[in-house]
Motif scaffolding. Structure first.
Motif, mmCIF file in Angstrom:
data_model
loop_
_atom_site.group_PDB
_atom_site.id
_atom_site.type_symbol
_atom_site.label_atom_id
_atom_site.label_comp_id
_atom_site.label_asym_id
_atom_site.label_seq_id
_atom_site.Cartn_x
_atom_site.Cartn_y
_atom_site.Cartn_z
ATOM 1 N N ARG A 275 -4.107 4.635 -3.686
ATOM 2 C CA ARG A 275 -4.470 3.595 -2.110
ATOM 3 C C ARG A 275 -6.012 3.220 -2.006
ATOM 4 O O ARG A 275 -6.381 2.314 -1.655
ATOM 5 C CB ARG A 275 -4.949 4.776 -0.953
ATOM 6 C CG ARG A 275 -2.522 4.154 -0.406
ATOM 7 C CD ARG A 275 -2.667 4.283 0.518
ATOM 8 N NE ARG A 275 -1.217 4.745 0.893
ATOM 9 C CZ ARG A 275 -0.464 5.483 1.905
ATOM 10 N NH1 ARG A 275 -1.075 6.034 2.694
ATOM 11 N NH2 ARG A 275 0.666 4.958 1.870
ATOM 12 N N ARG A 276 -6.675 3.857 -3.326
ATOM 13 C CA ARG A 276 -8.499 4.505 -2.862
ATOM 14 C C ARG A 276 -8.553 2.582 -3.653
ATOM 15 O O ARG A 276 -9.965 2.247 -3.520
ATOM 16 C CB ARG A 276 -8.797 5.052 -4.140
ATOM 17 C CG ARG A 276 -8.647 6.433 -3.250
ATOM 18 C CD ARG A 276 -9.698 7.288 -4.062
ATOM 19 N NE ARG A 276 -8.798 8.746 -3.500
ATOM 20 C CZ ARG A 276 -9.864 10.271 -3.482
ATOM 21 N NH1 ARG A 276 -10.263 10.252 -5.055
ATOM 22 N NH2 ARG A 276 -8.900 10.476 -3.101
ATOM 23 N N ASP B 250 -5.009 -3.829 15.013
ATOM 24 C CA ASP B 250 -6.374 -2.711 16.134
ATOM 25 C C ASP B 250 -7.203 -1.830 15.777
ATOM 26 O O ASP B 250 -7.556 -0.927 15.883
ATOM 27 C CB ASP B 250 -4.523 -2.265 17.292
ATOM 28 C CG ASP B 250 -4.157 -0.688 15.626
ATOM 29 O OD1 ASP B 250 -4.825 -1.371 14.515
ATOM 30 O OD2 ASP B 250 -3.228 -0.098 15.977
ATOM 31 N N VAL C 122 -14.522 7.913 5.725
ATOM 32 C CA VAL C 122 -13.578 7.282 4.164
ATOM 33 C C VAL C 122 -14.340 7.483 3.095
ATOM 34 O O VAL C 122 -13.146 8.412 2.332
ATOM 35 C CB VAL C 122 -14.117 6.086 4.512
ATOM 36 C CG1 VAL C 122 -13.461 5.351 3.482
ATOM 37 C CG2 VAL C 122 -12.644 5.365 5.857
ATOM 38 N N GLU D 33 3.176 2.866 2.048
ATOM 39 C CA GLU D 33 3.612 3.483 3.165
ATOM 40 C C GLU D 33 5.598 2.900 2.857
ATOM 41 O O GLU D 33 5.862 4.224 3.469
ATOM 42 C CB GLU D 33 2.853 2.402 4.550
ATOM 43 C CG GLU D 33 3.086 2.608 5.756
ATOM 44 C CD GLU D 33 2.473 4.332 5.990
ATOM 45 O OE1 GLU D 33 1.954 5.283 5.294
ATOM 46 O OE2 GLU D 33 3.174 5.307 7.045
ATOM 47 N N PHE E 6 -6.054 -3.967 9.860
ATOM 48 C CA PHE E 6 -5.437 -3.586 10.952
ATOM 49 C C PHE E 6 -5.982 -4.289 12.210
ATOM 50 O O PHE E 6 -7.183 -4.729 12.219
ATOM 51 C CB PHE E 6 -5.215 -2.536 11.462
ATOM 52 C CG PHE E 6 -4.339 -1.553 10.749
ATOM 53 C CD1 PHE E 6 -3.418 -0.974 9.687
ATOM 54 C CD2 PHE E 6 -5.452 -0.403 10.266
ATOM 55 C CE1 PHE E 6 -3.160 -1.092 8.772
ATOM 56 C CE2 PHE E 6 -5.127 0.182 8.781
ATOM 57 C CZ PHE E 6 -3.028 0.020 8.566
ATOM 58 N N LYS F 163 -8.406 0.263 14.388
ATOM 59 C CA LYS F 163 -8.071 1.936 13.881
ATOM 60 C C LYS F 163 -9.787 2.229 13.339
ATOM 61 O O LYS F 163 -9.613 3.007 12.559
ATOM 62 C CB LYS F 163 -7.092 1.615 12.701
ATOM 63 C CG LYS F 163 -5.871 1.597 13.154
ATOM 64 C CD LYS F 163 -4.926 2.142 11.552
ATOM 65 C CE LYS F 163 -2.621 1.544 11.904
ATOM 66 N NZ LYS F 163 -2.181 1.723 13.087
ATOM 67 N N LYS G 3 4.083 11.514 -4.917
ATOM 68 C CA LYS G 3 3.986 11.637 -3.282
ATOM 69 C C LYS G 3 2.410 11.475 -3.771
ATOM 70 O O LYS G 3 1.070 10.878 -3.120
ATOM 71 C CB LYS G 3 4.267 12.162 -2.288
ATOM 72 C CG LYS G 3 5.048 12.192 -1.641
ATOM 73 C CD LYS G 3 4.633 13.524 -0.625
ATOM 74 C CE LYS G 3 4.778 13.489 1.561
ATOM 75 N NZ LYS G 3 3.642 14.540 1.475
ATOM 76 N N ILE H 267 -12.763 10.217 0.468
ATOM 77 C CA ILE H 267 -12.087 10.433 -0.544
ATOM 78 C C ILE H 267 -13.794 10.640 -1.759
ATOM 79 O O ILE H 267 -13.478 11.217 -3.080
ATOM 80 C CB ILE H 267 -12.183 8.786 -1.594
ATOM 81 C CG1 ILE H 267 -13.494 7.727 -0.751
ATOM 82 C CG2 ILE H 267 -11.056 8.796 -0.613
ATOM 83 C CD1 ILE H 267 -13.830 6.649 -1.811
ATOM 84 N N SER I 49 -2.202 8.613 -2.787
ATOM 85 C CA SER I 49 -4.129 8.812 -2.367
ATOM 86 C C SER I 49 -4.583 8.084 -3.103
ATOM 87 O O SER I 49 -5.865 7.201 -3.028
ATOM 88 C CB SER I 49 -4.594 10.503 -2.284
ATOM 89 O OG SER I 49 -4.184 10.998 -3.295
ATOM 90 N N LEU I 50 -4.844 8.704 -4.475
ATOM 91 C CA LEU I 50 -5.264 8.223 -5.455
ATOM 92 C C LEU I 50 -5.215 5.974 -6.075
ATOM 93 O O LEU I 50 -6.089 5.300 -5.981
ATOM 94 C CB LEU I 50 -4.742 8.372 -6.728
ATOM 95 C CG LEU I 50 -6.544 8.397 -8.931
ATOM 96 C CD1 LEU I 50 -7.244 9.172 -7.707
ATOM 97 C CD2 LEU I 50 -5.851 9.097 -9.358
ATOM 98 N N TYR J 201 0.624 -1.389 -0.145
ATOM 99 C CA TYR J 201 -0.145 -0.225 -0.144
ATOM 100 C C TYR J 201 0.705 0.965 0.209
ATOM 101 O O TYR J 201 0.076 2.510 0.841
ATOM 102 C CB TYR J 201 -1.279 -0.082 1.284
ATOM 103 C CG TYR J 201 -0.749 -0.144 2.706
ATOM 104 C CD1 TYR J 201 -0.625 -1.603 3.235
ATOM 105 C CD2 TYR J 201 -0.239 0.763 3.053
ATOM 106 C CE1 TYR J 201 -0.336 -1.048 4.191
ATOM 107 C CE2 TYR J 201 -0.101 1.341 4.533
ATOM 108 C CZ TYR J 201 -0.264 0.105 5.190
ATOM 109 O OH TYR J 201 -0.025 0.354 6.601
ATOM 110 N N ILE K 255 -7.460 -1.332 3.590
ATOM 111 C CA ILE K 255 -6.288 -2.243 4.656
ATOM 112 C C ILE K 255 -7.392 -2.635 6.181
ATOM 113 O O ILE K 255 -8.076 -1.172 6.383
ATOM 114 C CB ILE K 255 -5.727 -1.475 4.650
ATOM 115 C CG1 ILE K 255 -5.348 -0.776 2.571
ATOM 116 C CG2 ILE K 255 -4.195 -2.038 5.708
ATOM 117 C CD1 ILE K 255 -4.117 0.864 3.485
#
Lengths: 218, 281
Positions: A78-79, A87, A103, A51, A85, A89, A71, A107, A75-76, A49, A83
């Motif tokens: 990752r759409r 925990d 979310v 990161e 996790f 999030k 950079k 976007i 964003s585009l 992803y 993801i």
């Protein structure tokens, strides 16, 4: 769909998280990445992803070389990826509905479409009756379902799950794993990192077993 | 989209209302210093402009010279707008009026010592030290004019005073601006830490940088504008109190309010920008 070609990742020139890792994931495949804590499972997901960038080697996701993504293009990029996790999030000062709405608004999706999509995904995951609850009013399994709903609500082609059953009881874990199976059956590519090495066998799915940054099986 | 940004911004403020209020208050107080100097400078400018507009060249004539003889020659000089003749008697009358009670000593004079003179008004374009000097030199060449007082020294002093005031203002503006930017910077930095999870989620789901940053920019600008309005209210109260004690100042309400809001928004935006660039690399 995902291709790792001799990928290595070293942090601060000292600690090697991945060492010459090569594998591919086909479109619609369900891949488990297993291994002990610190083996490099999360690093693989982070590279997918965007990161993290690989120190050496090439990573292609959806015909895009991760190293060449600018950079502002991340964003585009990752759409198209959901993801999940360990925990969860989640945002604890927002209801289940608001967590998903956040979310979609982030976007830049329009109002009517947002409501429709959220209702559909909450129904699909059996969370409709919890839509006005805050995360702290939910069990661990329910919170993880909200996190899955949040990942799915934007219709991604790839789902990345990092130890999604790590914080929940056995019963809820089974339900969560079944949800992932269903997601995969609908055609979404799933890559799940877990330390439960028995899961791939149970689900009859391919696995990569990693130890100290190297693929030892798969 | 705009409503989302606005709501997220308000949500951020609601998470730390006291801190927001205190930093807005501190911002307003700092801005008040800028406003006080702005108001004083504005009033000083008005007073100086009035003095500047009154500047005239004085030409003292020989007693034998008649006004009609030289009037045309003076009129031909570029920059001369109006010429007024002051006879010996008129000059004495003016002097008496200016001296008021102390004018009694003039009664004992056996003859009027004051020369006839001309008061020459010059055009606004000519009210520069070099131009006045040029007019003065030309007047001195005209036969019948004994002496000329042009006051270019006074003008150059006025210009110097104005320049110094502007430098002081700029200095104060820079120091105070840095302080208020720091206040906003700290507040936005705190907001960013408070909302790390939201930012992380937005980054992971694919929100653009603009979307992530916009609520924080808005928060900084909002704080700047509110701080500005607060400082404007304080300034207005100070102005009213000063008016009660017979100090009359000109108070350009609309100009000050617009100036305050704009400078508040601008400095708020800069503070936010610095914090965002530092934290969200």
């Amino acid at each position: 769909m995902i291709e790792f070609d001799n990928v290595s990742k070293t942090y601060q020139n000292k600690w090697t998280a991945l060492n010459n890792v090569s594998f591919t994931v086909e479109r619609g495949e369900f891949l488990f990445i297993t291994g002990p804590t610190g083996a490099g499972k999360t690093t693989i997901l982070k590279i997918i992803y965007a990161e993290e960038l690989p120190t050496a080697g090439k990573v292609i996701v959806n015909n895009k070389n991760i190293a060449t993504i600018k950079k502002k293009e991340i964003s585009l990029y990752r759409r198209n990826i959901g993801i999940i996790f360990q925990d969860f999030k989640l945002l604890y000062d927002r209801t289940v509905y608001e967590n998903l709405e956040f979310v979609l608004k982030a976007i830049n999706m329009k109002g009517n479409e947002i409501r429709e999509k959220i209702m559909r995904i909450l129904t699909r995951l059996g969370l409709m009756h919890k839509k006005d609850c805050y995360p702290y009013q939910l069990s661990g399994g329910e919170q993880q379902k909200v996190a899955i709903a949040r990942a799915l609500v934007k219709d991604p082609e790839i789902i990345l799950a990092d130890e999604p059953t790590g914080n929940i009881d056995e019963e809820a874990s089974k339900e969560i794993i079944n949800i992932f199976k269903e997601i995969n059956l609908m055609g979404t590519t799933v890559v799940m990192a877990t330390h439960h090495s028995e899961l791939p066998q149970l689900l009859k799915k391919r696995r990569l077993h990693i130890v100290q940054g190297k693929i030892v099986d798969g | 989209m705009v409503s989302f940004i606005f709501k997220e911004s308000l949500r951020g403020i609601r998470k730390k209302p006291l801190s927001f209020l205190l930093s807005t208050f501190a911002f307003g107080l700092c801005l008040l210093i800028i406003l006080i100097f702005f108001l004083l400078t504005y009033n000083l400018f008005i007073s100086l402009k009035i003095a500047y507009d009154k500047i005239e060249i004085y030409a003292f004539l020989d007693e034998k010279t008649s006004f009609s003889e030289i009037k045309d020659k003076i009129s031909l000089i570029n920059g001369v707008e109006e010429i007024r003749y002051i006879s010996k008697d008129e000059a004495l009358k003016i002097l008496k009026e200016e001296l008021k009670e102390e004018a009694s000593f003039l009664e004992n004079l056996d003859r009027n010592p004051l020369p006839p003179s001309l008061r020459i008004r010059i055009s606004p374009k000519a009210k520069q030290v070099d131009e006045i000097k040029r007019i003065e030199d030309k007047l001195r060449l005209i036969p019948g004019i004994k002496d000329v007082w042009a006051g270019e020294e006074l003008i150059s002093k006025l210009v110097k005073v104005l320049n110094n005031i502007i430098y002081i203002d700029i200095g104060i503006l820079i120091v105070v601006a840095l302080s208020v930017i720091f206040i906003i910077f700290q507040n936005i930095e705190q907001s960013l830490f408070n909302r790390q999870r939201e930012i992380e989620i937005m980054q992971l789901v694919g929100a653009t940088d603009y979307f992530i940053k916009a609520p924080f920019y808005l928060e900084g600008i909002l704080e700047g504008v509110l701080g500005g309005i607060f400082s404007f209210i304080l300034l207005f109260i100070i102005y009213r109190i000063m008016s009660l004690s017979a100090i009359t100042l000109s108070f350009p309400t609309i100009l000050l309010l617009i100036f305050t809001i704009l400078i508040g928004a601008f400095l708020g935006g800069i503070g936010s920008n610095l914090a965002l660039n530092r934290i969200l690399k």
